[in-house]
Design an enzyme around this catalytic site. Structure first.
Site, PDB file in Angstrom:
ATOM      1  N   HIS A  25       0.865  -1.284   0.052  1.00 53.19           N
ATOM      2  CA  HIS A  25       0.081  -0.058  -0.022  1.00 53.19           C
ATOM      3  C   HIS A  25       0.877   1.345   0.145  1.00 53.19           C
ATOM      4  CE1 HIS A  25      -3.974  -1.432   0.079  1.00 53.19           C
ATOM      5  NE2 HIS A  25      -3.504  -2.432   0.886  1.00 53.19           N
ATOM      6  N   GLY A  88      -7.788 -14.738  -6.955  1.00 52.64           N
ATOM      7  CA  GLY A  88      -8.213 -14.243  -5.603  1.00 52.64           C
ATOM      8  C   GLY A  88      -7.355 -14.551  -4.421  1.00 52.64           C
ATOM      9  N   LEU A  91      -1.836 -13.489  -5.693  1.00 55.83           N
ATOM     10  CA  LEU A  91      -0.650 -13.748  -6.331  1.00 55.83           C
ATOM     11  C   LEU A  91      -0.846 -12.913  -7.728  1.00 55.83           C
ATOM     12  CD1 LEU A  91      -0.162 -17.625  -5.870  1.00 55.83           C
ATOM     13  CD2 LEU A  91       1.261 -15.507  -5.036  1.00 55.83           C
ATOM     14  N   GLU A 122      -6.439  -2.304 -15.758  1.00 50.27           N
ATOM     15  CA  GLU A 122      -7.033  -2.927 -14.729  1.00 50.27           C
ATOM     16  C   GLU A 122      -7.860  -1.725 -13.953  1.00 50.27           C
ATOM     17  OE1 GLU A 122      -4.990  -5.568 -12.682  1.00 50.27           O
ATOM     18  OE2 GLU A 122      -6.304  -5.777 -11.391  1.00 50.27           O
ATOM     19  N   ASP A 134       2.024  -4.729  -9.370  1.00 51.56           N
ATOM     20  CA  ASP A 134       1.777  -6.184  -9.837  1.00 51.56           C
ATOM     21  C   ASP A 134       2.059  -6.091 -11.417  1.00 51.56           C
ATOM     22  OD1 ASP A 134       0.833  -5.971  -7.426  1.00 51.56           O
ATOM     23  OD2 ASP A 134      -1.463  -6.372  -7.914  1.00 51.56           O
TER      24      ASP A 134
END
Ligand code: GLA
Length: 311
Positions: A25, A88, A91, A122, A134
């Protein structure tokens, strides 16, 4: 002579999932993060078609397809997807899907540009204002390394990851789609400078640097301490953990041979990450009483594309 439309050529792409060693975060606030691409992949094959369609078990896949299609400026495609990244579970299966499509359709792209295009896709597909970590790890991770990525400049450095340590990921079983979590809310609070959230962000960034120093100096015990501190900060200051996840993390902390563990990824369920001394994997998995995925680091999808022959 009758003119016949050429049959569209097929393409294929493959991209890895990722773990994040530390730096949670903080990507969307321009902080530093330390993810690694892993040896679990999504493979996509496709060809141009009249309309977008997808053959996969990934929920909401069509939205992702359309969004990445817009970013890459391509015509509708029909695609088939195969993956050994459990969706979910933290990963980054969705980042791997997008990056696999990007490398399949636009292999000439620079890895950074591809990561940014996948991040925008995304965000557009989900309405969640995710950072770039990611997608970046999936595009540009390096085998044998973690990536120290500065999310404000997108400069990065590959940091060797020691063979003596095993990366363990344990699924909490609490699966969530980020749309249904307060991810955007946490982001807004942190951007607005809310003291608790800011305290997490500032301390986490300091921990990333300390973690990289400890890796370089091979002070493995220190890595574990930093993982524990990261978890406490994500639990108490950023408030993204859950009871189930805390219980798993504490169990991991208590197992001999486990250096440390923490919640990984966005949180609100998902997975935990633990670092385990090599040779202790079997005992660790038995003591966790859960399925443990041991991950090796891997190359990102765009890594071989622009490498000079002598590299
Ligand atoms: C998700 C997002 C990332 C990052 C993490 C939290 O994985 O996709 O951009 O914000 O959460 O570190």
């Amino acid at each position: 002579m009758e003119s016949r439309r050429e049959r569209p050529r097929g393409w294929q792409g493959r991209a890895p999932g990722r773990v994040n060693l530390i730096g949670e975060h903080v990507d969307y606030l321009g902080g530093v993060v330390l993810p690694a691409a892993i040896d679990r992949h999504t493979r996509v094959s496709g060809r141009e078609a009249e309309a977008w369609s997808i053959d996969s078990e990934i929920g909401g896949g069509l939205k992702y397809l359309r969004a990445i299609g817009v970013e890459l400026g391509v015509q509708p495609q029909v695609m088939r997807v195969e993956s050994d990244i459990p969706p979910g579970s933290g990963l980054s299966s969705s980042a791997a899907l997008l990056v696999a499509i990007a490398v399949g359709l636009r292999p000439e792209l620079d890895g950074k540009e591809a990561a940014l295009a996948c991040q925008r896709a995304e965000q557009a597909a989900t309405g969640v204002h995710v950072g770039v970590m990611d997608q970046f790890a999936s595009a540009l991770g390096r085998r044998g390394h973690a990536l120290l990525l500065d999310c404000s400049t997108l400069e990065y450095q590959a940091v060797p990851f020691p063979d003596e340590l095993a990366i363990a990921v344990i699924d909490s079983g609490e699966h969530r789609s980020l749309v249904d979590t307060p991810y955007n809310e946490r982001r807004r609070e942190a951007e607005a400078g809310m003291p608790k959230r800011r305290r997490h962000v500032d301390s986490e960034i300091a921990r990333v640097h300390a973690f990289v120093d400890a890796l370089k100096e091979r002070r493995f015990e220190r890595l574990g301490v930093l993982l524990k501190e990261s978890h406490k900060s994500l639990r108490d200051d950023f408030e993204v953990s859950t009871q189930v996840v805390d219980t798993l993390v504490e169990r991991a902390w208590s197992i001999e041979g486990c250096l440390g563990a923490r919640i990984m990824g966005a949180g609100f369920g998902g997975s935990i990450l633990a670092l385990v001394q090599r040779g202790r994997e079997v005992a660790f998995a038995a003591a966790m009483k859960r399925e443990v995925i041991f991950c090796a680091t891997a190359d990102g999808a765009f890594v071989h594309r622009h490498r000079a022959p002598q590299d």
